[in-house]
Design a protein around this motif. Structure first.
Motif, PDB file in Angstrom:
ATOM      1  N   ASP A  48      -6.517  -0.260   6.287  1.00 46.28           N
ATOM      2  CA  ASP A  48      -5.664  -0.507   5.123  1.00 46.28           C
ATOM      3  C   ASP A  48      -6.497  -0.912   3.919  1.00 46.28           C
ATOM      4  OD1 ASP A  48      -3.378   0.114   6.524  1.00 46.28           O
ATOM      5  OD2 ASP A  48      -2.874  -1.981   6.981  1.00 46.28           O
ATOM      6  N   LEU A  54       0.833  -1.203   0.000  1.00 40.25           N
ATOM      7  CA  LEU A  54       0.000   0.000   0.000  1.00 40.25           C
ATOM      8  C   LEU A  54       0.866   1.251   0.000  1.00 40.25           C
ATOM      9  CD1 LEU A  54      -3.005   0.733   0.026  1.00 40.25           C
ATOM     10  CD2 LEU A  54      -2.897   0.802   2.525  1.00 40.25           C
ATOM     11  N   ALA A  78      -7.924   3.870  -3.271  1.00 32.99           N
ATOM     12  CA  ALA A  78      -6.889   4.106  -4.288  1.00 32.99           C
ATOM     13  C   ALA A  78      -7.294   3.497  -5.619  1.00 32.99           C
ATOM     14  CB  ALA A  78      -5.552   3.535  -3.822  1.00 32.99           C
ATOM     15  N   LYS A 102      -8.286   2.064   2.456  1.00 21.03           N
ATOM     16  CA  LYS A 102      -7.347   2.888   1.686  1.00 21.03           C
ATOM     17  C   LYS A 102      -7.051   2.276   0.323  1.00 21.03           C
ATOM     18  CE  LYS A 102      -4.856   5.054   5.554  1.00 21.03           C
ATOM     19  NZ  LYS A 102      -3.549   5.138   6.246  1.00 21.03           N
ATOM     20  N   ALA A 103      -6.878   0.960   0.289  1.00 24.84           N
ATOM     21  CA  ALA A 103      -6.579   0.289  -0.982  1.00 24.84           C
ATOM     22  C   ALA A 103      -7.759   0.417  -1.942  1.00 24.84           C
ATOM     23  CB  ALA A 103      -6.236  -1.171  -0.735  1.00 24.84           C
ATOM     24  N   HIS A 116       2.302   2.233  -3.225  1.00 21.27           N
ATOM     25  CA  HIS A 116       1.295   2.612  -4.224  1.00 21.27           C
ATOM     26  C   HIS A 116       0.935   1.453  -5.134  1.00 21.27           C
ATOM     27  CE1 HIS A 116       2.060   6.665  -2.813  1.00 21.27           C
ATOM     28  NE2 HIS A 116       3.349   6.545  -3.132  1.00 21.27           N
ATOM     29  N   ALA A 148      -1.872  -0.688  -4.736  1.00 26.13           N
ATOM     30  CA  ALA A 148      -3.083  -0.992  -4.000  1.00 26.13           C
ATOM     31  C   ALA A 148      -3.715  -2.312  -4.418  1.00 26.13           C
ATOM     32  CB  ALA A 148      -4.087   0.150  -4.185  1.00 26.13           C
ATOM     33  N   GLU A 149      -3.756  -2.578  -5.712  1.00 27.20           N
ATOM     34  CA  GLU A 149      -4.383  -3.807  -6.172  1.00 27.20           C
ATOM     35  C   GLU A 149      -3.638  -5.034  -5.656  1.00 27.20           C
ATOM     36  OE1 GLU A 149      -6.090  -5.754 -10.323  1.00 27.20           O
ATOM     37  OE2 GLU A 149      -5.066  -3.810 -10.332  1.00 27.20           O
TER      38      GLU A 149
END
Length: 812
Positions: free
Chosen positions: A703, A672, A710, A706-707, A675, A677-678
């Protein structure tokens, strides 16, 4: 002993001949005429009464008449008459206006009459007396050509320089500059040659008939000097020139292809060589282009491609070039283990070359080796035939001894040990002795060692050492016996022999082997302190030993120090082993270093070693605990991509529950933060699936939110936020989830709701929080602006700038 032969002894000639169109095979021919002297202007006798002029014109008339004569005798006689007139003219009128011209025509008359030395004297007079005159360039040319054709290049070059300096036309100047450079090249003065080729290339006058030739020759010299980046553009200009002749374009393409291959640009190399191979007009360069294509592939060890190119064209080269083409094909067949095909190619080389030719010798030897690989029963007869041809004139050639080795190995495999011993005695002349017993005992022992009879070898060598203690081979006999004791399972006796060798005044090679081999025995016997002492003694005593041996000593010394818990001392030795021989010890030394630095708690060094292990595909040798520790150190230092890379090594994607949840948690956080996220979502979910602690549960949900945010999955992110809030998160998790929720609401164009979330965080956070507090104030300011509440937005902006003057919004 297995049927193998030292391939270091198998050398084949693989040099590509660069085909260059030298000036008529190294001579300047008559078809390159001297610079034209100026025309003599007619004189009106009614205006000028000049006896000298009349005398001179009379000589000129005789000279021109002689030139027009068709009968050889009449021509020579005419030039002799002209010689007489010009000579008398110069004696009577040495300072006349036509003296320079007369000296030139006198030289020409001598030259055409066959009196070369007299002609050269006249040309020298022109240069000496009229160095800046109209005839100086032509005179310098005639003298330069004479020296050049006599291979007196050191004398020719300065005269070509004088020709250039006095040239009356750009073409003559360019020609003179080129020939000066070529003369210097042939004389071996490369720097001067390059300078003159560059002068031709830089000459501003057009046309320039020597520019492509100068580009080719300069490119060739730069290539030889390994200035490849300078050479290639010059050669490319010749290859692509519309005015260059095939005799220039062909060699330029081949040379350019060779350079591109050296630079590692296989595609560009093939482009040039294929051009030479396929372009109409360059047919005579096809064999050389084919050979060059084969050579580049051979150097890349693309042996199947060598054969493919070989089969593409049946057009043969001539002489040694054809032998080279066949040798490349034959050696490639051998590398592909197609010994039957190779054998036939080598036979072709033998047929076309005289026996004393190096290609014939090479081909005969390699054919013998192919035969040895295919079947061994008749090798002795083949070796004898080979030796009959070559041994007398090449007694010390390695191939002769390799052939003897083939014969000896065949005899041993046929259990003809006595015959084998005699052949081994021939392999090294130092083993031949007038005292038959010495050679017999020594070589019989070697045969016994090769036939895996160490106890028999011990008996033979013991007899030799006892009987001939002063023999020069006593030290090597001790070494051999030590090896035999070791193989017979008597390590203590082997160590005793190695120590005797160390104590003798013998050669360095024997003492080195004694230290290395004895250290190996100590390692096998678990005597690690003794092993360490011996390897240290080797490194200290023989600092100039071969890198492979020093690498071995350094590695096992490091290994022993780690095993005996002297980890810090082991580090420099492991590093040295990897540096000296990375191919053999790089991976194992890397493992040692990683473990050592882990033990010493050196995080940066451990991380570096883990990354290196990944690159070298050696990470399997490192324990998971070390990798996990390195991952945590990288994460703590904000090197999130590195941390994620390490966590990926210890996380089991196929069976997630076997991996500790802490690994999944930190793996997700690292991805995360990097950067990604996936990629982070599976790790975060794996942690959440097994997480029972409410505090860590809320942290994981944060978390995940946030992912998803994103990834712009706003509804899913909002659902996770609400799930998290139901668990009543506390502290920074609570702040983080509210901020995330505010961010989601902002993206969903609900700034009013976002303001509520941001305000709650802004009130909650202490002013001492210089990370989240200024960020949430800025987000609140942006939400208020979007809501239309400019006054409150300005209030928060002023508060932020006052309390956190050095803070800037993300991306600004």
């Amino acid at each position: 002993m297995a049927k193998t032969v030292n391939h270091a002894m198998l050398r084949a000639v693989v040099n590509i001949r660069t085909v260059l169109c030298l000036i008529a095979a190294g001579t300047v021919q008559a078809q390159e005429p001297a610079p034209q002297p100026p025309r003599a202007e007619p004189v009106d006798p009614s205006l000028n009464a000049d006896p000298g002029e009349d005398f001179y014109q009379h000589g000129r008339n005789l000279y021109e008449a002689a030139k027009r004569a068709t009968d050889l005798d009449q021509r020579v006689a005419g030039f002799e008459r002209a010689i007489d007139v010009f000579s008398r003219y110069l004696n009577q009128f040495p300072n006349h206006a036509n003296a320079e011209a007369a000296q030139w025509y006198l030289g020409e008359s001598y030259f055409k009459a066959g009196r070369i030395e007299d002609a050269k004297r006249c040309y020298n007079n022109v240069l000496r007396n009229f160095p800046k005159g109209k005839y100086a360039s032509a005179a310098a040319f005639m003298l330069a050509v004479d020296h050049f054709n006599n291979r007196q290049y050191a004398l020719a070059a300065p005269l070509f320089e004088k020709m250039a300096a006095a040239a009356q036309s750009p073409a003559d100047r360019q020609r003179a500059l080129f020939h000066a450079g070529f003369s210097y090249e042939l004389h071996g003065r490369t720097r001067e040659a390059m300078d003159y080729y560059r002068k031709v290339i830089d000459d501003p006058d057009k046309p320039n008939l020597f520019i492509e030739k100068s580009q080719l020759y300069l490119g060739r010299l730069l290539s030889r000097a390994e200035k490849l980046d300078e050479a290639l553009p010059l050669l490319d200009k010749v290859v692509m020139s519309r005015t260059a002749t095939p005799d220039l374009r062909g060699p330029a393409a081949i040379e350019a292809g060779a350079i591109a291959a050296k630079q590692g640009n296989a595609e560009l190399s093939d482009k040039y060589l294929r051009m030479a191979l396929d372009t109409p007009g360059l047919e005579k360069f096809r064999p050389d282009a084919q050979i060059a294509l084969m050579k580049t592939r051979f150097d890349r060890k693309a042996y199947a491609d060598v054969i493919q190119v070989y089969r593409q064209s049946a057009e043969k080269a001539q002489g040694e070039q054809e032998a080279l083409r066949l040798m490349l094909a034959g050696r490639s067949y051998m590398e592909l283990d197609k010994n039957v095909e190779a054998l036939e190619v080598f036979r072709e080389v033998e047929k076309m070359m005289l026996p004393n030719n190096s290609f014939a010798f090479e081909a005969n030897y390699l054919r013998l080796l192919c035969f040895f690989r295919i079947e061994g029963h008749h090798v002795p007869e083949q070796v004898d035939a080979f030796l009959q041809l070559y041994q007398k004139n090449r007694p010390r050639d390695p191939k002769i001894h390799s052939a003897l080795l083939m014969k000896a190995e065949t005899l041993l495999s046929d259990k003809k040990a006595a015959d084998a011993a005699k052949v081994y005695n021939e392999i090294d002349g130092s083993l031949l002795s007038t005292e038959n017993r010495k050679g017999y005992l020594y070589n019989r022992a070697r045969c016994q060692l090769l036939s895996e009879d160490p106890q028999g070898a011990v008996r033979s060598l013991s007899d030799f050492i006892t009987s001939f203690p002063d023999d020069k081979r006593a030290g090597s006999a001790l070494l051999l016996r030590a090896g035999a004791y070791r193989d017979a399972g008597e390590p203590n006796k082997a160590l005793a022999d190695y120590d005797k060798v160390r104590g003798q005044q013998t050669d360095d090679e024997s003492r080195m082997l004694a230290l290395i081999e004895s250290a190996d025995i100590c390692k096998q016997e678990g005597k690690l302190d003794d092993m360490i002492t011996r390897y240290r003694a080797f490194l200290e005593t023989f600092p100039k030993a071969a890198d492979t041996r020093k690498a071995k000593a350094n590695y096992w010394l490091a290994w022993g120090l780690v095993k005996t818990e002297r980890v810090k001392d082991a580090v420099p030795y492991a590093e040295a082993a990897r540096k000296l021989d990375s191919k053999t010890y790089g991976k194992n030394a890397g493992t040692l270093l990683a473990l050592a630095h882990w033990s010493l708690q050196n995080p940066e060094a451990v991380c570096a070693e883990v990354d290196r292990a990944i690159e070298e595909q050696n990470v399997v040798s490192l324990p998971d605990q070390l990798i996990s520790w390195a991952a945590m150190q990288a994460f703590s230092s904000n090197r999130f991509e590195q941390a994620a890379r390490f966590y990926d090594l210890v996380a089991d994607q196929d069976d997630p529950r076997t991996t500790p949840k802490e690994i999944w948690r930190n793996f997700g956080k690292a991805l995360l933060a990097a950067h990604k996220a996936e990629a982070a979502l599976p790790a975060i979910n794996n942690a959440l699936e097994v997480e029972e602690n409410p505090s860590w549960k809320t942290d994981g949900l944060l978390d995940k939110a946030k992912a998803l945010f994103a990834l712009n999955k706003l509804d899913d992110a909002l659902q996770v936020v609400e799930e998290c809030q139901l668990l009543r998160p506390e502290g920074r998790v609570n702040a983080g989830i509210r901020i995330t929720k505010g961010d989601i609401l902002m993206k969903k164009n609900d700034p009013a709701a976002a303001v509520n979330e941001y305000v709650a965080v802004a009130v909650f956070l202490s002013d001492d929080d210089r990370q989240l507090k200024p960020e949430v104030l800025w987000k609140l300011e942006e939400a208020l602006k979007k809501k239309g509440d400019a006054a409150d937005a300005e209030k928060y902006r002023l508060e932020r700038e006052k309390k956190y003057p050095g803070w800037n919004p993300p991306g600004k």
